[in-house]
Design a protein around this motif. Structure first.
Motif, mmCIF file in Angstrom:
data_model
loop_
_atom_site.group_PDB
_atom_site.id
_atom_site.type_symbol
_atom_site.label_atom_id
_atom_site.label_comp_id
_atom_site.label_asym_id
_atom_site.label_seq_id
_atom_site.Cartn_x
_atom_site.Cartn_y
_atom_site.Cartn_z
ATOM 1 N N GLU A 204 0.847 -1.182 0.000
ATOM 2 C CA GLU A 204 0.000 0.000 0.000
ATOM 3 C C GLU A 204 0.890 1.242 0.000
ATOM 4 O O GLU A 204 1.925 1.265 0.670
ATOM 5 N N PHE A 205 0.472 2.264 -0.733
ATOM 6 C CA PHE A 205 1.306 3.464 -0.816
ATOM 7 C C PHE A 205 0.481 4.636 -1.337
ATOM 8 O O PHE A 205 -0.511 4.463 -2.051
ATOM 9 N N GLY A 206 0.897 5.838 -0.961
ATOM 10 C CA GLY A 206 0.456 7.047 -1.633
ATOM 11 C C GLY A 206 1.406 7.336 -2.785
ATOM 12 O O GLY A 206 2.549 6.859 -2.799
ATOM 13 N N LEU A 207 0.949 8.105 -3.747
ATOM 14 C CA LEU A 207 1.738 8.345 -4.955
ATOM 15 C C LEU A 207 1.861 9.842 -5.178
ATOM 16 O O LEU A 207 0.888 10.588 -5.004
ATOM 17 N N ALA A 208 3.046 10.288 -5.563
ATOM 18 C CA ALA A 208 3.279 11.706 -5.822
ATOM 19 C C ALA A 208 4.033 11.905 -7.124
ATOM 20 O O ALA A 208 4.919 11.121 -7.473
ATOM 21 N N THR A 209 3.635 12.949 -7.862
ATOM 22 C CA THR A 209 4.415 13.447 -8.992
ATOM 23 C C THR A 209 4.376 14.960 -8.916
ATOM 24 O O THR A 209 3.315 15.551 -8.775
ATOM 25 N N LEU A 210 5.525 15.597 -8.987
ATOM 26 C CA LEU A 210 5.641 17.060 -8.937
ATOM 27 C C LEU A 210 6.711 17.452 -9.933
ATOM 28 O O LEU A 210 7.879 17.132 -9.755
ATOM 29 N N HIS A 211 6.324 18.140 -11.000
ATOM 30 C CA HIS A 211 7.286 18.339 -12.071
ATOM 31 C C HIS A 211 7.169 19.675 -12.800
ATOM 32 O O HIS A 211 7.997 19.994 -13.642
ATOM 33 N N ARG A 212 6.152 20.477 -12.510
ATOM 34 C CA ARG A 212 5.907 21.675 -13.311
ATOM 35 C C ARG A 212 6.950 22.760 -13.026
ATOM 36 O O ARG A 212 7.461 22.903 -11.918
ATOM 37 N N PHE A 213 7.229 23.586 -14.070
ATOM 38 C CA PHE A 213 8.204 24.660 -13.951
ATOM 39 C C PHE A 213 7.879 25.578 -12.772
ATOM 40 O O PHE A 213 8.768 26.022 -12.052
ATOM 41 N N GLU A 214 6.573 25.897 -12.596
ATOM 42 C CA GLU A 214 6.177 26.837 -11.549
ATOM 43 C C GLU A 214 6.644 26.388 -10.167
ATOM 44 O O GLU A 214 6.952 27.212 -9.308
ATOM 45 N N LEU A 215 6.667 25.070 -9.949
ATOM 46 C CA LEU A 215 7.079 24.539 -8.655
ATOM 47 C C LEU A 215 8.592 24.341 -8.580
ATOM 48 O O LEU A 215 9.241 24.753 -7.616
ATOM 49 N N LEU A 216 9.165 23.727 -9.603
ATOM 50 C CA LEU A 216 10.595 23.411 -9.563
ATOM 51 C C LEU A 216 11.455 24.674 -9.519
ATOM 52 O O LEU A 216 12.567 24.654 -8.987
ATOM 53 N N GLN A 217 10.946 25.765 -10.068
ATOM 54 C CA GLN A 217 11.730 26.994 -10.091
ATOM 55 C C GLN A 217 11.587 27.808 -8.806
ATOM 56 O O GLN A 217 12.153 28.897 -8.696
ATOM 57 N N ARG A 218 10.835 27.275 -7.841
ATOM 58 C CA ARG A 218 10.679 27.948 -6.548
ATOM 59 C C ARG A 218 11.163 26.994 -5.451
ATOM 60 O O ARG A 218 10.380 26.198 -4.917
ATOM 61 N N PRO A 219 12.458 27.024 -5.148
ATOM 62 C CA PRO A 219 13.033 26.046 -4.219
ATOM 63 C C PRO A 219 12.313 25.980 -2.877
ATOM 64 O O PRO A 219 12.182 24.896 -2.298
ATOM 65 N N ASP A 220 11.846 27.124 -2.371
ATOM 66 C CA ASP A 220 11.162 27.113 -1.086
ATOM 67 C C ASP A 220 9.858 26.333 -1.150
ATOM 68 O O ASP A 220 9.550 25.515 -0.264
ATOM 69 N N LYS A 221 9.073 26.543 -2.208
ATOM 70 C CA LYS A 221 7.797 25.842 -2.371
ATOM 71 C C LYS A 221 8.021 24.356 -2.631
ATOM 72 O O LYS A 221 7.278 23.505 -2.118
ATOM 73 N N PHE A 222 9.031 24.043 -3.418
ATOM 74 C CA PHE A 222 9.338 22.649 -3.721
ATOM 75 C C PHE A 222 9.757 21.925 -2.445
ATOM 76 O O PHE A 222 9.290 20.814 -2.156
ATOM 77 N N ARG A 223 10.636 22.562 -1.664
ATOM 78 C CA ARG A 223 11.076 21.965 -0.396
ATOM 79 C C ARG A 223 9.887 21.784 0.556
ATOM 80 O O ARG A 223 9.765 20.742 1.210
ATOM 81 N N ASP A 224 9.005 22.776 0.625
ATOM 82 C CA ASP A 224 7.859 22.703 1.532
ATOM 83 C C ASP A 224 6.992 21.481 1.254
ATOM 84 O O ASP A 224 6.616 20.741 2.173
#
Length: 365
Positions: A204-224
């Motif tokens: 059993e697991f949760g699944l995540a994908t995070l890849h958009r420019f808007e997120l990756l280019q904001r290190p603070d938001k990506f880290r959060d």
């Protein structure tokens, strides 16, 4: 003749069911490829049972993955150069069966308006747009997708809208508007979901994908968001499927410490036929992908869309929560995801059949 202009693996996935439906009706559509994505194209074509592109609009030997906005001008110039030098052959292909030709584009990538412009301005062809009419109402969010959609609409003759909401958005558009009832990804999912692949994931697991420019280019938001997922994984494993750009950002910002092999697990991005059965097994999904929002909506799978805006209505007010990039909303979802589960509608819609029937009825084959 019907010609598809596509440029990404996601477009190939969503166009494949339409291609197969047309072939089943005796059509022989051609595929012209702009090569926004290159690395996974061969395996994607094989998985989807699609033929090799009839024409690479960026010569195959020079094609590279389009990963940053700075690469767009050179890519666009290469596509335009090929379309211009090959226009006689492309026009001949569209007219090869003695009937009017139509160029089919999909979605909201750079290829969508560019393909429509090539069809209208260079090939003098009509344009059909699959997944037409999606809007957020904000030109800058998501950017450039919202702008791409609006530009494509102005050049489209046949708009294939996924739901009545998109039909309403196209009420002032010229040409024919057809409600397909759902996005063609639902047809691709039905084909993929029964695929059998070995994997080394938790039961059993949760699944995540995070890849958009808007997120990756904001290190603070990506880290959060990664930290929130790491914390949530204490209650059950979460698997983060990361492509090369995400891994590069994680390395650049020293975020590897957040991951381990038992709870918050990072895995390589999977090919589509392998990914969809894993998606169907997940307990919940956290993503910034609009396409994954749709897939989760059809599965009834709890899904948090970590974006400020979404052009898609599927699943909202049901199994899908739009976080608005707010951590408190994401925390609420992670703590209460079971409340978001809904029934699957995977077998209720067949949009590719509607699209194929419409194109044939209008005299294209």
């Amino acid at each position: 003749m019907i010609a598809f202009i596509a440029g990404t693996t996601a477009e190939l996935i969503k166009l494949a069911p339409v291609h197969h439906a047309l072939v089943a009706r005796g059509s022989k559509p051609v595929l012209w490829f702009t090569a926004q994505h290159v690395d996974e194209v061969a395996s994607t074509l094989e998985d989807l049972r699609l033929p090799e592109p009839d024409l690479w609009l960026v010569p195959r030997g020079r094609a590279r993955n389009l990963e940053t906005p700075s690469q767009v001008p050179a890519w666009a110039a290469a596509v335009l150069r090929t379309a211009t030098t090959q226009r006689a052959e492309m026009r001949a292909a569209l007219a090869s069966d003695g009937r009017p030709g139509v160029v089919v584009v999909h979605g909201d990538t750079f290829t969508t308006p560019y393909g429509a412009a090539i069809a209208r301005r260079i090939l003098r062809s009509r344009v059909a747009h699959i997944e037409a009419g999606m809007r957020t109402g904000n030109l800058l969010n998501p950017f450039p997708e919202e702008l791409n959609r609006r530009i494509a609409t102005r050049m489209t003759d046949i708009h294939f809208a996924p739901t009545q909401n998109e039909v309403h958005n196209l009420r002032s558009a010229r040409g024919v508007v057809v409600n397909t009832g759902a996005n063609t990804v639902i047809d691709a999912m039905r084909d993929a979901i029964s695929s059998q692949w070995g994997d080394d994931l938790p039961t059993e697991f949760g699944l995540a994908t995070l890849h958009r420019f808007e997120l990756l280019q904001r290190p603070d938001k990506f880290r959060d968001v990664l930290e929130l997922l790491r914390d949530a994984s204490e209650k059950g494993p979460i698997v983060y499927f990361a492509g090369a750009p995400e891994r590069e950002r994680i390395a650049r910002h020293g975020l590897h410490y957040l991951f381990d092999d038992q709870r918050f697990i990072m895995k390589e991005k999977r090919r589509y036929l392998e990914f969809i059965p894993l998606l169907a097994r997940a307990k919940f999904v956290v993503t910034d992908s609009g396409g994954l929002q749709e897939e989760c909506a059809y599965l009834g799978l709890p899904c948090a869309i970590h974006r400020t805006h979404t052009e898609r209505r599927q699943g909202l007010e049901g199994n899908v929560l739009l976080t608005g990039m707010r951590t408190d909303r994401l925390i609420h979802f992670l703590e209460n995801y079971a409340e978001f589960r809904r029934r699957s509608t995977l077998h209720e819609f067949h949009p590719s059949e509607i699209i194929a029937d419409t194109l044939v009825r209008l005299g294209y084959s």
